[in-house]
Design an enzyme around this catalytic site. Sequence first.
Site, PDB file in Angstrom:
ATOM      1  N   ASN A 209      60.481 -29.287  32.667  1.00 38.40           N
ATOM      2  CA  ASN A 209      60.606 -30.706  33.122  1.00 38.40           C
ATOM      3  C   ASN A 209      61.837 -31.207  33.109  1.00 38.40           C
ATOM      4  OD1 ASN A 209      60.963 -31.515  30.520  1.00 38.40           O
ATOM      5  ND2 ASN A 209      58.978 -30.711  29.975  1.00 38.40           N
ATOM      6  N   ASP A 279      52.314 -29.058  28.990  1.00 41.06           N
ATOM      7  CA  ASP A 279      50.907 -29.301  28.863  1.00 41.06           C
ATOM      8  C   ASP A 279      50.449 -27.823  29.255  1.00 41.06           C
ATOM      9  OD1 ASP A 279      51.259 -31.672  27.512  1.00 41.06           O
ATOM     10  OD2 ASP A 279      50.982 -32.547  29.625  1.00 41.06           O
ATOM     11  N   LYS A 289      60.250  -9.272  38.856  1.00 41.21           N
ATOM     12  CA  LYS A 289      60.213 -10.440  39.822  1.00 41.21           C
ATOM     13  C   LYS A 289      59.277 -10.384  41.012  1.00 41.21           C
ATOM     14  CE  LYS A 289      63.188 -12.738  43.483  1.00 41.21           C
ATOM     15  NZ  LYS A 289      64.308 -12.836  44.201  1.00 41.21           N
ATOM     16  N   PHE A 323      56.172 -39.440  20.877  1.00 41.32           N
ATOM     17  CA  PHE A 323      56.856 -40.128  21.992  1.00 41.32           C
ATOM     18  C   PHE A 323      55.762 -40.119  23.086  1.00 41.32           C
ATOM     19  CE2 PHE A 323      60.477 -40.336  19.858  1.00 41.32           C
ATOM     20  CZ  PHE A 323      61.597 -41.150  20.762  1.00 41.32           C
ATOM     21  N   LYS A 341      45.493 -39.104  18.022  1.00 45.10           N
ATOM     22  CA  LYS A 341      46.318 -38.070  17.647  1.00 45.10           C
ATOM     23  C   LYS A 341      46.717 -38.111  16.166  1.00 45.10           C
ATOM     24  CE  LYS A 341      47.350 -36.147  21.900  1.00 45.10           C
ATOM     25  NZ  LYS A 341      48.787 -35.175  22.693  1.00 45.10           N
TER      26      LYS A 341
END
Length: 402
Positions: A209, A279, A289, A323, A341
């Site tokens: 990300n 996630d 590869k 966060f 959570k």
Amino acid sequence: MVLNKNVLLGVSGGIAAYKACALTSKLTQQGANVKVVMTKNATEFVSPLTFQALSRNPVYTDTFDEKDPGKIAHIDVADWADIVLIAPATANIIGKIANGISDDMLSTIMLATQASVYIAPAMNVHMYAHNAVMDNMKKLESWGYHFIEPGAGYLACGYVGKGRLEEPESIIEVVANHQTDNRMYTGKKVLVSAGPTREKIDPVRFFTNRSSGKMGFALAEAAANMGADVTLVAGPGNLETSNKNIQRINVTTAAEMYDEMLSHYGESDIVIKAAAVADYRPKETFTEKKKKQSDDWKIEMERTKDILQALGDKKENQFLVGFAAETSRPLESGKEKLQKKNLDAIVVNNVAADGAGFSGDTNVVTYVNKHNRTEELELASKQDIAGNILNFIAQDLKGESS
């Protein structure tokens, strides 16, 4: 908080040097031991004799003027200082420090000192906004230097705008408050996660990300500067740590980050999960590869372990902060995550907002604790945001203990 502190005041060559006289006097009145170092250009505005009379100490202006043959002056003064304060700080001295130039007494001391450094810029409004000056200040801030922003108003050059040296009383207040904050986390163990994870597809491809890790690293540095023993679990990236109070553990995958965070969780007082953990990961990976084919390639994904949920489930006495990087309904989504959570607080940011997000040096966030205390932090550097977040955590801890 300046009582009996050794304060080295650096005065560089700007018209605001006259304010440094009042600053020297007020520091001395509050019980600080003050020594003044002046650049050659500063002596064009104020006589060294003025600072000698106000500080009751010799004034340093020349690297080669060794007042005591038994000591090397610039090293001795650098070691003597508990606090280094440069006021006024011109664009020239900021540039020298940022680029390691040491061609006079003050800039040489700046390479040698290990003291806390505070810089109070003063210059023309356009000079202050110049990209070179901004870049130099960002670089110094990333090294742990502290800036006391100039005020806005009528400047000596005739312009009206930002660039006026902050008033001596305000400068001393900022330094004193920060010195108090520096002891806030003494004896605390802080666990921070930062950066992205990489989930392997084959030896040359992976999913990741946009996280740079800058926010998590800023939190780790700020906590260490406040006296904490910090463990930083860092995903892949190019950021460096320099504070000796930070133990850095490098990981690559979400599974590795999960293991390290859980491993150090039990011994931690405060845990801040700032990392952007994947996630999902590829259900199937390849040792060689994957060659290009003529048809489409579908990759089946599987869930990774939810680190924050696991920490919330196992929480005992830790203060747990998460966060939430969102693009829609950020505050509502963050509050849902806070409850689900079992967090003590959450830091919410809309990564689509101007100045916020992963790769930049600034952020815009909202801090929400489990009692619905909500603190909005406007656009600021990630270092400043980190300091404010840690102040909010400390206030929450104090409130719970009382």
